[in-house]
Design a protein around this motif. Structure first.
Motif: not given
Length: 226
Positions: A28, A32, A70, A73-74, A95, A99, A102, A105
């Motif tokens: 990640i 990023d 993913v 991030v959720h 959400t 995004a 990131h 995402f």
């Protein structure tokens, strides 16, 4: 066996201990900083100061790594609120925030449902909030909100990337192309479009997202209430 169910290898007393959590965190950070193109098992291994082969005990493929990223991030997407409307608004807003935090995402949103534990927990919170809604309506409603968010967020991220690529923000781009539009509208071929662009409200990205979301939620409420 899916990665969510497959146990991790037992940790060993080595100079650079590993876990899926550490691997995903390193991936990640790379994404990023430099986007998904910067993510590979080799690059992640280098960031963790281990050999690439050590990662295969924890992750079999790059696709599994992306799934884990993913889902991580959720964990930042926590829909909350009283009633389905507040929860759906929270889903959309968190959400979008994830995004923007990131950018990569946004490139992985959509398609088949995410099945990781954090994504399932978020889905459970949303569906539970819609307990009073007809069961056949629940998934189309959630899909409509997700589709709106994905489209809006991808547009915003694309604009952000265009600004970086061209060195021009939205106002500078409008100033550069404004004379062309004025000449084009002066021909009279696009009267409706000219009226909207000249006289309509010019909202920023936050306002545009909020107004569009409220319009969508109003439509959902009207359908559910009918």
């Amino acid at each position: 066996m899916l990665v969510w169910e497959r146990p991790e290898p037992q940790d060993r007393p080595v100079p650079a201990p590993l876990s899926r959590e550490r691997i995903v965190g390193a991936a990640i950070r790379l994404a990023d900083e430099d986007g998904l193109a910067a993510v590979s098992l080799r690059k992640v291994a280098a960031a963790l100061n281990v050999g690439p082969m050590r990662l295969y005990g924890y992750i079999a493929t790059k696709e599994e790594l992306l799934d884990l990223m993913v889902d991580a991030v959720h964990a930042e997407i926590r829909p909350i609120g009283d009633g389905w409307r507040e929860v759906l608004r929270s889903l959309a807003e968190t959400t979008r925030q994830a995004a923007h935090q990131h950018e990569w995402f946004a490139d992985l949103l959509g398609g088949r449902p995410q099945l990781g534990p954090h994504a399932l927990a978020g889905g459970e919170a949303v569906v539970a909030a819609m307990g009073g809604v007809d069961v056949d309506t629940v998934m189309p409603v959630v899909a409509a909100v997700n589709a709106y968010v994905i489209g809006a967020v991808r547009g915003e991220i694309t604009e952000r990337r265009a600004e970086r690529t061209t060195g021009m923000d939205t106002r500078q781009w409008q100033a550069a192309f404004g004379p062309y539009l004025e000449r084009t509208f002066a021909t009279g071929r696009y009267p409706a479009l000219a009226t909207v662009i000249r006289d309509g409200a010019h909202l920023d990205a936050d306002q545009t997202f909020d107004v569009g979301l409220e319009l969508l939620l109003d439509g959902i409420q009207s359908r559910i209430s009918s």
